[in-house]
Scaffold this motif. Structure first.
Motif, PDB file in Angstrom:
ATOM      1  N   VAL A   1     -36.074  12.063  29.772  1.00 55.72           N
ATOM      2  CA  VAL A   1     -36.767  13.392  30.156  1.00 55.72           C
ATOM      3  C   VAL A   1     -37.375  14.097  28.924  1.00 55.72           C
ATOM      4  CG1 VAL A   1     -35.866  13.176  32.661  1.00 55.72           C
ATOM      5  CG2 VAL A   1     -34.706  14.709  30.784  1.00 55.72           C
ATOM      6  N   ASP A   2     -36.582  14.005  27.865  1.00 53.43           N
ATOM      7  CA  ASP A   2     -37.009  14.797  26.581  1.00 53.43           C
ATOM      8  C   ASP A   2     -36.713  14.058  25.395  1.00 53.43           C
ATOM      9  OD1 ASP A   2     -37.919  17.110  25.306  1.00 53.43           O
ATOM     10  OD2 ASP A   2     -36.011  18.360  26.062  1.00 53.43           O
ATOM     11  N   HIS A   3     -37.053  14.675  24.296  1.00 57.23           N
ATOM     12  CA  HIS A   3     -37.065  13.915  22.829  1.00 57.23           C
ATOM     13  C   HIS A   3     -36.461  15.090  21.872  1.00 57.23           C
ATOM     14  CE1 HIS A   3     -38.833  10.187  24.343  1.00 57.23           C
ATOM     15  NE2 HIS A   3     -39.817  11.167  24.967  1.00 57.23           N
ATOM     16  N   ALA A   4     -35.601  14.726  20.952  1.00 54.86           N
ATOM     17  CA  ALA A   4     -35.319  15.609  19.993  1.00 54.86           C
ATOM     18  C   ALA A   4     -34.973  14.865  18.786  1.00 54.86           C
ATOM     19  CB  ALA A   4     -33.743  16.435  20.562  1.00 54.86           C
ATOM     20  N   HIS A   5     -35.336  15.447  17.528  1.00 53.11           N
ATOM     21  CA  HIS A   5     -35.216  14.724  16.222  1.00 53.11           C
ATOM     22  C   HIS A   5     -33.762  15.185  15.569  1.00 53.11           C
ATOM     23  CE1 HIS A   5     -39.392  14.353  16.571  1.00 53.11           C
ATOM     24  NE2 HIS A   5     -39.672  15.502  17.002  1.00 53.11           N
ATOM     25  N   PHE A   6     -33.505  14.479  14.528  1.00 50.93           N
ATOM     26  CA  PHE A   6     -32.531  14.611  13.565  1.00 50.93           C
ATOM     27  C   PHE A   6     -31.319  13.930  14.287  1.00 50.93           C
ATOM     28  CE2 PHE A   6     -35.127  18.212  12.711  1.00 50.93           C
ATOM     29  CZ  PHE A   6     -35.838  17.735  11.408  1.00 50.93           C
ATOM     30  N   ALA A   7     -30.077  14.188  13.957  1.00 51.14           N
ATOM     31  CA  ALA A   7     -28.835  13.578  14.278  1.00 51.14           C
ATOM     32  C   ALA A   7     -28.259  14.670  15.336  1.00 51.14           C
ATOM     33  CB  ALA A   7     -27.857  13.085  13.148  1.00 51.14           C
ATOM     34  N   ALA A   8     -27.192  14.174  16.015  1.00 51.57           N
ATOM     35  CA  ALA A   8     -26.837  14.661  17.204  1.00 51.57           C
ATOM     36  C   ALA A   8     -25.815  16.073  16.979  1.00 51.57           C
ATOM     37  CB  ALA A   8     -26.197  13.788  18.288  1.00 51.57           C
ATOM     38  N   PHE A   9     -24.667  15.613  16.071  1.00 49.10           N
ATOM     39  CA  PHE A   9     -23.702  16.543  16.032  1.00 49.10           C
ATOM     40  C   PHE A   9     -23.793  17.175  14.657  1.00 49.10           C
ATOM     41  CE2 PHE A   9     -19.691  17.706  14.561  1.00 49.10           C
ATOM     42  CZ  PHE A   9     -18.859  18.260  15.581  1.00 49.10           C
ATOM     43  N   PRO A  10     -23.616  18.800  14.784  1.00 47.72           N
ATOM     44  CA  PRO A  10     -23.466  19.584  15.889  1.00 47.72           C
ATOM     45  C   PRO A  10     -24.806  19.874  16.610  1.00 47.72           C
ATOM     46  CG  PRO A  10     -23.291  21.146  14.095  1.00 47.72           C
ATOM     47  CD  PRO A  10     -23.462  19.551  13.488  1.00 47.72           C
ATOM     48  N   SER A  11     -24.700  20.328  17.870  1.00 50.00           N
ATOM     49  CA  SER A  11     -25.792  20.902  18.594  1.00 50.00           C
ATOM     50  C   SER A  11     -26.390  22.271  17.753  1.00 50.00           C
ATOM     51  CB  SER A  11     -25.622  21.045  20.048  1.00 50.00           C
ATOM     52  OG  SER A  11     -26.419  21.938  20.635  1.00 50.00           O
ATOM     53  N   GLY A  12     -27.577  22.117  17.527  1.00 50.73           N
ATOM     54  CA  GLY A  12     -28.128  23.268  16.590  1.00 50.73           C
ATOM     55  C   GLY A  12     -28.430  24.530  17.528  1.00 50.73           C
ATOM     56  N   HIS A  13     -28.835  24.169  18.707  1.00 50.55           N
ATOM     57  CA  HIS A  13     -29.243  25.175  19.689  1.00 50.55           C
ATOM     58  C   HIS A  13     -27.896  25.851  20.080  1.00 50.55           C
ATOM     59  CE1 HIS A  13     -32.834  22.991  20.270  1.00 50.55           C
ATOM     60  NE2 HIS A  13     -33.343  23.826  21.233  1.00 50.55           N
ATOM     61  N   ALA A  14     -26.715  24.983  20.509  1.00 47.46           N
ATOM     62  CA  ALA A  14     -25.474  25.602  20.961  1.00 47.46           C
ATOM     63  C   ALA A  14     -24.932  26.758  19.491  1.00 47.46           C
ATOM     64  CB  ALA A  14     -24.547  24.754  21.195  1.00 47.46           C
ATOM     65  N   MET A  15     -24.980  25.995  18.309  1.00 55.68           N
ATOM     66  CA  MET A  15     -24.536  26.616  17.311  1.00 55.68           C
ATOM     67  C   MET A  15     -25.161  27.859  17.044  1.00 55.68           C
ATOM     68  SD  MET A  15     -23.716  25.172  13.389  1.00 55.68           S
ATOM     69  CE  MET A  15     -23.096  26.200  12.109  1.00 55.68           C
ATOM     70  N   THR A  16     -26.437  27.781  16.906  1.00 58.42           N
ATOM     71  CA  THR A  16     -27.437  29.030  16.705  1.00 58.42           C
ATOM     72  C   THR A  16     -27.246  30.241  17.685  1.00 58.42           C
ATOM     73  OG1 THR A  16     -28.991  27.509  15.613  1.00 58.42           O
ATOM     74  CG2 THR A  16     -29.608  29.821  16.008  1.00 58.42           C
ATOM     75  N   ALA A  17     -27.134  29.843  19.027  1.00 59.59           N
ATOM     76  CA  ALA A  17     -26.934  30.789  20.139  1.00 59.59           C
ATOM     77  C   ALA A  17     -25.583  31.386  19.836  1.00 59.59           C
ATOM     78  CB  ALA A  17     -26.999  30.239  21.329  1.00 59.59           C
ATOM     79  N   ALA A  18     -24.560  30.744  19.581  1.00 57.57           N
ATOM     80  CA  ALA A  18     -23.257  31.070  19.424  1.00 57.57           C
ATOM     81  C   ALA A  18     -23.064  32.299  18.172  1.00 57.57           C
ATOM     82  CB  ALA A  18     -22.005  30.171  19.396  1.00 57.57           C
ATOM     83  N   LEU A  19     -23.738  31.728  17.155  1.00 53.38           N
ATOM     84  CA  LEU A  19     -23.770  32.504  15.662  1.00 53.38           C
ATOM     85  C   LEU A  19     -24.574  33.850  16.050  1.00 53.38           C
ATOM     86  CD1 LEU A  19     -24.340  31.313  12.230  1.00 53.38           C
ATOM     87  CD2 LEU A  19     -25.856  33.326  13.177  1.00 53.38           C
ATOM     88  N   THR A  20     -25.877  33.681  16.870  1.00 57.26           N
ATOM     89  CA  THR A  20     -26.432  35.011  16.971  1.00 57.26           C
ATOM     90  C   THR A  20     -25.432  35.870  18.022  1.00 57.26           C
ATOM     91  OG1 THR A  20     -28.587  33.589  17.001  1.00 57.26           O
ATOM     92  CG2 THR A  20     -28.569  35.769  17.953  1.00 57.26           C
ATOM     93  N   CYS A  21     -25.001  35.393  18.945  1.00 53.66           N
ATOM     94  CA  CYS A  21     -24.270  36.389  19.911  1.00 53.66           C
ATOM     95  C   CYS A  21     -23.303  36.887  19.295  1.00 53.66           C
ATOM     96  CB  CYS A  21     -23.520  35.480  20.894  1.00 53.66           C
ATOM     97  SG  CYS A  21     -22.654  36.472  22.161  1.00 53.66           S
ATOM     98  N   GLY A  22     -22.448  36.250  18.164  1.00 56.89           N
ATOM     99  CA  GLY A  22     -21.148  36.639  17.425  1.00 56.89           C
ATOM    100  C   GLY A  22     -21.787  37.747  16.620  1.00 56.89           C
ATOM    101  N   LEU A  23     -22.842  37.583  15.845  1.00 52.94           N
ATOM    102  CA  LEU A  23     -23.262  38.485  14.840  1.00 52.94           C
ATOM    103  C   LEU A  23     -23.857  39.757  15.528  1.00 52.94           C
ATOM    104  CD1 LEU A  23     -25.635  36.669  12.329  1.00 52.94           C
ATOM    105  CD2 LEU A  23     -23.685  38.069  11.924  1.00 52.94           C
ATOM    106  N   LEU A  24     -24.398  39.874  16.622  1.00 57.06           N
ATOM    107  CA  LEU A  24     -24.752  41.231  17.455  1.00 57.06           C
ATOM    108  C   LEU A  24     -23.881  41.812  17.764  1.00 57.06           C
ATOM    109  CD1 LEU A  24     -28.053  39.753  19.233  1.00 57.06           C
ATOM    110  CD2 LEU A  24     -27.857  41.200  17.125  1.00 57.06           C
TER     111      LEU A  24
END
Length: 226
Positions: free
Chosen positions: A131-154
């Motif tokens: 139902v969707d496609h993504a590039h590069f390898a799987a681990f770790p999730s860049g979406h999840a990591m970037t969201a957690a990092l952004t929240c923590g920084l703010l």
């Protein structure tokens, strides 16, 4: 005239505890993923199969997940938010060290997750009816990591500017950040482009990176004041 250096936004013992309690599980998870530990792989497959079946049956819900994943909570949207904060720190608050540090943490986070993807080289889930496609390898999730990092920084930056726990601004950012981090992780699993452990690893690594950055900033800012 040198711009004033703000006081450390977070007490060091707290940052150390967060770094420990997020970094150790992240390291253990990384090893288990790298060695392809059977029980973890079975759990990931069970979760992925269940969510994919739901995504195939519910095209409307799948479209909502794609919008949230690809636009609202996309890593570039999160990085743009960090860039806006950096611009305000540089020109508005005139806290140049903090602005540079915040920008550096964002860049290091992006580089680190891509490095881990390349080193681990984990395959993403494969489907006959994706139902969707993504590039590069799987681990770790860049979406999840970037969201957690952004929240923590703010949250850290708010605390350093007198808007810490107990204030309305801090609570709003905490809720919005938690919803974003958890939400984007769930969308990546629902769309069948990440395993559950990829998302968990992204969350843990994002939190750990912020905690390490806080410790490093406190040491740097302390030496400048000294």
């Amino acid at each position: 005239m040198r711009s004033p250096t703000p006081p450390p936004p977070t007490r060091t013992p707290s940052a150390r505890a967060v770094a420990l309690w997020s970094g150790v599980p992240a390291g253990v998870l990384l090893v288990l993923v790298a060695v392809e530990w059977g029980p973890l792989a079975s759990f990931d497959r069970m979760v992925a199969d269940g969510l994919h079946a739901s995504a195939v049956r519910s095209p409307g819900l799948t479209r909502v997940n794609r919008v949230l994943s690809d636009w609202v909570w996309d890593p570039w949207a999160m990085r743009t938010l960090i860039a806006v904060v950096v611009a305000w720190l540089w020109w508005g608050a005139r806290q140049r060290l903090l602005a540079l540090w915040t920008a550096a943490v964002g860049l290091i986070g992006a580089a680190f997750q891509h490095m881990l993807k390349a080193v681990v080289g984990r395959d993403r889930p494969q489907w006959q009816d994706p139902v969707d496609h993504a590039h590069f390898a799987a681990f770790p999730s860049g979406h999840a990591m970037t969201a957690a990092l952004t929240c923590g920084l703010l949250l850290w930056l708010l605390a350093g500017h007198g808007k810490g726990p107990g204030t309305r601004a801090w609570r709003v950012v905490l809720v919005a950040g938690a919803v974003s981090a958890v939400g984007v992780g769930l969308t990546r699993m629902y769309l069948g482009v990440h395993w559950a452990s990829d998302v968990l690893g992204g969350w843990l690594l994002g939190v750990c990176l912020v905690a390490v950055a806080v410790l490093a900033y406190e040491r740097t800012a302390g030496s400048r004041r000294g």
